[in-house]
Scaffold this active site. Structure first.
Site, PDB file in Angstrom:
ATOM      1  N   CYS A   2       0.802  -1.116  -0.019  1.00  0.00           N
ATOM      2  CA  CYS A   2       0.100  -0.054  -0.028  1.00  0.00           C
ATOM      3  C   CYS A   2       1.012   1.039  -0.019  1.00  0.00           C
ATOM      4  CB  CYS A   2      -1.111   0.080   1.295  1.00  0.00           C
ATOM      5  SG  CYS A   2      -2.018  -1.245   1.359  1.00  0.00           S
ATOM      6  N   ARG A  27       6.346  -0.629  -3.903  1.00  0.00           N
ATOM      7  CA  ARG A  27       5.900  -1.278  -2.452  1.00  0.00           C
ATOM      8  C   ARG A  27       4.916  -2.455  -2.940  1.00  0.00           C
ATOM      9  NH1 ARG A  27       7.195   1.750   1.632  1.00  0.00           N
ATOM     10  NH2 ARG A  27       5.764   0.729   3.065  1.00  0.00           N
ATOM     11  N   TRP A  74      -2.916  -2.883  -1.669  1.00  0.00           N
ATOM     12  CA  TRP A  74      -2.444  -4.162  -1.729  1.00  0.00           C
ATOM     13  C   TRP A  74      -3.584  -5.144  -0.652  1.00  0.00           C
ATOM     14  CZ3 TRP A  74      -0.734  -8.245   1.681  1.00  0.00           C
ATOM     15  CH2 TRP A  74      -0.053  -9.178   0.971  1.00  0.00           C
ATOM     16  N   ASN A 100      -3.303   2.818   5.175  1.00  0.00           N
ATOM     17  CA  ASN A 100      -2.359   1.868   5.148  1.00  0.00           C
ATOM     18  C   ASN A 100      -2.465   1.294   6.646  1.00  0.00           C
ATOM     19  OD1 ASN A 100      -1.333   2.553   2.905  1.00  0.00           O
ATOM     20  ND2 ASN A 100       0.550   3.052   3.207  1.00  0.00           N
ATOM     21  N   GLY A 101      -2.365  -0.489   6.683  1.00  0.00           N
ATOM     22  CA  GLY A 101      -2.356  -1.016   7.839  1.00  0.00           C
ATOM     23  C   GLY A 101      -3.620  -1.797   7.949  1.00  0.00           C
ATOM     24  N   GLU A 481      19.574 -17.592  -0.990  1.00  0.00           N
ATOM     25  CA  GLU A 481      19.465 -16.648  -1.613  1.00  0.00           C
ATOM     26  C   GLU A 481      19.274 -16.569  -3.126  1.00  0.00           C
ATOM     27  OE1 GLU A 481      17.965 -13.876  -0.396  1.00  0.00           O
ATOM     28  OE2 GLU A 481      18.670 -12.511  -2.128  1.00  0.00           O
ATOM     29  N   LYS A 485      15.947 -15.469  -5.055  1.00  0.00           N
ATOM     30  CA  LYS A 485      15.870 -14.507  -6.283  1.00  0.00           C
ATOM     31  C   LYS A 485      15.326 -14.960  -7.535  1.00  0.00           C
ATOM     32  CE  LYS A 485      16.468 -11.560  -4.580  1.00  0.00           C
ATOM     33  NZ  LYS A 485      16.612 -11.194  -3.063  1.00  0.00           N
ATOM     34  N   GLU A 488      11.304 -15.695  -6.832  1.00  0.00           N
ATOM     35  CA  GLU A 488      10.410 -14.354  -6.905  1.00  0.00           C
ATOM     36  C   GLU A 488      10.343 -13.393  -7.897  1.00  0.00           C
ATOM     37  OE1 GLU A 488      11.474 -11.885  -3.466  1.00  0.00           O
ATOM     38  OE2 GLU A 488      13.533 -11.748  -4.134  1.00  0.00           O
ATOM     39  N   HIS A 504      19.575 -37.299   0.705  1.00  0.00           N
ATOM     40  CA  HIS A 504      18.598 -37.569   1.365  1.00  0.00           C
ATOM     41  C   HIS A 504      17.110 -37.265   1.221  1.00  0.00           C
ATOM     42  CE1 HIS A 504      21.582 -38.827   4.256  1.00  0.00           C
ATOM     43  NE2 HIS A 504      22.198 -37.550   3.899  1.00  0.00           N
ATOM     44  N   LYS A 603       7.510  -4.596  -1.239  1.00  0.00           N
ATOM     45  CA  LYS A 603       8.669  -4.270  -0.727  1.00  0.00           C
ATOM     46  C   LYS A 603       8.979  -4.338   1.057  1.00  0.00           C
ATOM     47  CE  LYS A 603      13.126  -2.785  -1.290  1.00  0.00           C
ATOM     48  NZ  LYS A 603      13.855  -4.061  -1.686  1.00  0.00           N
TER      49      LYS A 603
HETATM   50  O1  M6R Z   1      12.519  -5.419   4.924  1.00  0.00           O
HETATM   51  P1  M6R Z   1      12.758  -6.808   5.140  1.00  0.00           P
HETATM   52  O2  M6R Z   1      14.538  -7.042   5.127  1.00  0.00           O
HETATM   53  O3  M6R Z   1      12.446  -6.955   6.878  1.00  0.00           O
HETATM   54  O4  M6R Z   1      12.141  -7.599   4.304  1.00  0.00           O
HETATM   55  C1  M6R Z   1      12.189  -8.881   4.424  1.00  0.00           C
HETATM   56  C2  M6R Z   1      11.505  -9.706   3.305  1.00  0.00           C
HETATM   57  O5  M6R Z   1      10.160  -9.496   3.144  1.00  0.00           O
HETATM   58  C3  M6R Z   1      12.437  -9.420   2.047  1.00  0.00           C
HETATM   59  O6  M6R Z   1      13.720  -9.702   2.063  1.00  0.00           O
HETATM   60  C4  M6R Z   1      11.691 -10.432   0.870  1.00  0.00           C
HETATM   61  O7  M6R Z   1      12.012 -11.606   1.026  1.00  0.00           O
HETATM   62  C5  M6R Z   1      12.303  -9.797  -0.518  1.00  0.00           C
HETATM   63  N1  M6R Z   1      11.296 -10.001  -1.513  1.00  0.00           N
HETATM   64  C6  M6R Z   1      13.544 -10.470  -0.793  1.00  0.00           C
HETATM   65  O8  M6R Z   1      13.962 -10.044  -2.106  1.00  0.00           O
END
Ligand code: M6R
Length: 608
Positions: A2, A27, A74, A100-101, A481, A485, A488, A504, A603
């Site tokens: 949002c 966001r 959102w 927002n919230g 990681e 990446k 996502e 395993h 974000k």
């Molecule tokens: O703002 P934060 O680092 O707490 O966010 C954590 C996750 O939401 C964030 O790392 C998310 O996994 C991203 N999409 C990774 O690219």
């Protein structure tokens, strides 16, 4: 998640709102809307989908006026739809609200409002706020907003306008960020800084329990009880609009990948002086630092992976046991933390609800909490005992890249500090590690100078449906990681495993169609990793190896080798990350994906 923008001043509000919302698009959202107040009345335009739908609607039927509020939603309460999009209005059509919230007691409020004759038209929690303001309004808008929000449980950042007050925008917040950009004869309310940068870099940071009465000429901040706040927090934003723009790159993500040498360098700057690691943010006497006997790291997503890297470093160098847990589990796990535990909360945004809840839980149990974040003044900075900032600059792409490597840089500093305080690593070795660490930005720059092979490699795997990422030791979180990446931003299924664990179970997934990405850099388990590569190749897998320059042998074991420069094994986490970020990026681009705004993601994840 949002976005809010509000404007009051001489400009056409719709231009400022849509422009500002565009800067918050990263966001994540699924509908958008604006409400504009003018002598002709209160006009509300809302559209499902991308901002361009709203912008086209406003171009076709302009909504003149110099006061307005806008929102990108959102969905949480109620499906994404035009009816559920913000702004929401009251029964009279004279009050509009963006929010927002999450309002946790909204069902109770809906019932109460319906019983007293209010007609609610959406499925949202937000609409109740518009009707509550209507119910409490007696000519003083700020007072009505204060009374309404005293009834709410949950979190909110709010923008409210009323037809009776054509020169006032009321803003308020609790547990959801809201700032006010202070311009010359104009003011811009927003949920994040990029939305105000076109107009000003002077920002008022609204705190929980504060209500702002915003006019074109100024801002008055009051408590919910109506007392004036004489010294609201002001902040000068260090970065400018250019930092929040693409600067010639196709996407924010690519720009941010290329900004990593600078982000890491800035994060390390000033951290070593006369042989001493500098970390005053811990705010502890040397004997207290030396007395830390347990570290607990909480984080989500990419930040969680940085936490696992840190576990290896702190345990190896400082010999302190470290537990790493995803924040959403930590809170409900009855964690074993007390006043002898140092809790490190890692969150690039500083607003992640799960991590914030974990911070509160840890502090209630007596632990000292240090936050690592990239956002100055974010919520985690207020709720923690100390803050270590990463200096990565604004990260707009939803996929975390430069904030991840900057987090690891900050965690290297923390681990070295603990080791130095405990005396577990000799001074000579500390200084050697520091000089190696100082080279990391240049090593990353070298990787970024030569990425043609990587693009070609990416092209071969754009049709993959599933993939496996493997590593050992510090390579495990890097594999995790890399997998995050890829999944996502490209929507290819990707799973990460410690390479030795693969036999395993996951080995059953291996076919010629499943590419296997292996972190096979030089280190004490290198030979073992090569054996694991052979195991998957024997079953037909295509292997992409991340390896160290000079390792020609690895070419015999992998279809593709992505080389990184040599460094100390424990410092290889950052360089080894870069090819995996780029691999995910180029595969996603070749598949036509929107890498900056992947579907369903936001974000900063401000809901639990
Ligand atoms: O703002 P934060 O680092 O707490 O966010 C954590 C996750 O939401 C964030 O790392 C998310 O996994 C991203 N999409 C990774 O690219």
């Amino acid at each position: 998640m949002c976005g809010i923008v509000g404007y009051i001043g001489p400009r056409q509000a719709s231009d400022v709102l849509i422009g500002g919302l565009a800067r918050l698009e990263y966001r994540g959202y699924d509908s958008a809307g604006i409400a504009i107040l003018s002598s002709a009345g209160l006009d509300v335009v809302r559209r499902l989908g991308k901002l361009v739908n709203l912008s086209n609607a406003v171009s076709e039927s302009p909504v003149p006026g110099t006061l307005g509020i806008g929102h990108t939603r959102w969905a949480t309460h109620g499906r994404p739809s035009e009816e559920n999009a913000h702004p929401h209005i009251d029964c009279t059509g004279r009050i509009a609200v963006v929010h927002n919230g999450i309002i946790e007691n909204y069902l109770e409020m809906r019932e109460e409002l319906s019983a007293t004759g209010h007609i609610l038209r959406s499925e949202t929690d937000t609409e109740t706020i518009a009707h509550l303001v209507e119910a409490y309004y007696d000519g003083d808008l700020a007072a009505a907003v204060s009374r309404a929000i005293k009834r709410l449980d949950g979190s909110y950042a709010l923008g409210v306008v009323h037809l009776d007050h054509p020169d006032v925008l009321v803003a308020a917040r609790k547990d959801s960020p809201l700032i006010i950009g202070i311009g010359e004869g104009e003011n811009v309310v927003a949920s994040d800084i990029p939305a105000v940068l076109e107009y000003t870099r002077e920002v008022l940071v609204l705190h929980d329990g504060e209500v702002a009465i915003v006019t074109a000429d100024g801002v008055r901040v009051r408590t919910l009880e109506g007392a004036d706040v004489s010294d609201p927090e002001m902040m000068h934003v260090e970065w400018d609009l250019a930092a929040a723009e693409k600067g010639g790159y196709d996407d924010f993500m690519l720009k941010e990948i290329f900004e990593q040498p600078k982000a890491i360098r800035e994060t390390l700057r000033g951290r070593m002086c006369n042989g001493e690691i500098q970390l005053s943010e811990l705010d502890m006497k040397p004997e207290q630092v030396a007395g830390i006997d347990r570290v607990f790291i909480i984080a989500c997503g990419t930040s969680y992976h940085a936490g696992i890297v840190a576990k290896t470093l702190i345990e190896q160098w400082a010999r302190i046991p470290v537990e790493v847990q995803v924040s959403s589990e930590f809170r409900y796990a009855d964690p074993i933390v007390d006043d002898d535990t140092l809790v490190v909360a890692i969150t690039q945004s500083g607003e992640t609800a799960d991590t914030l809840a974990g911070v509160r839980e840890a502090r209630e149990r007596g632990a000292k909490v240090i936050a690592i974040t990239n956002v100055v003044g974010s919520r985690v900075t207020r709720e923690s005992d100390g803050v270590i900032y990463t200096h990565a600059g604004p990260e707009i792409g939803v996929a975390a890249t430069k904030t991840f490597t900057a987090q690891i840089a900050a965690l290297y500093v923390l681990a070295l500090k603990l080791a130095q305080a405990k005396g577990t690593v000799q001074q000579e070795r500390i200084e050697h590690l520091w000089s190696e660490l100082s080279r990391i930005p240049d090593l990353v720059a070298t990787i970024l100078e030569d990425i043609d092979g990587l693009r070609e490699c990416a092209d071969e795997y754009i049709g993959a449906r599933s993939s496996l990422f493997l590593g050992r030791g510090i390579g495990v979180p890097i594999a995790m990681e890399g997998a995050l990446k890829l999944k996502e931003i490209s929507y290819i299924h990707a799973e990460a495993y410690p390479a030795g664990e693969m036999k395993h179970g996951p080995i059953a997934l291996i076919t010629e169609e499943v590419p296997v990405v292996v972190v096979a850099t030089q280190g004490h388990t290198y030979e073992k990793v090569v054996s694991n590569i052979q195991e998957v190749r024997a079953r037909g897998a295509q292997v992409i190896a991340v390896a160290t320059h000079g390792d020609e042998e690895i070419r015999r074991h992998a279809e593709h080798v992505l080389y990184i420069p040599a460094t100390t094994e424990s410092l290889s986490a950052i360089p080894a990350t870069i090819p995996l970020q780029l691999l995910a990026y180029y595969i996603a681009k070749a598949r036509g994906c929107n890498v900056d705004q992947p579907r369903n993601l936001a974000k900063s994840v401000t809901v639990e």
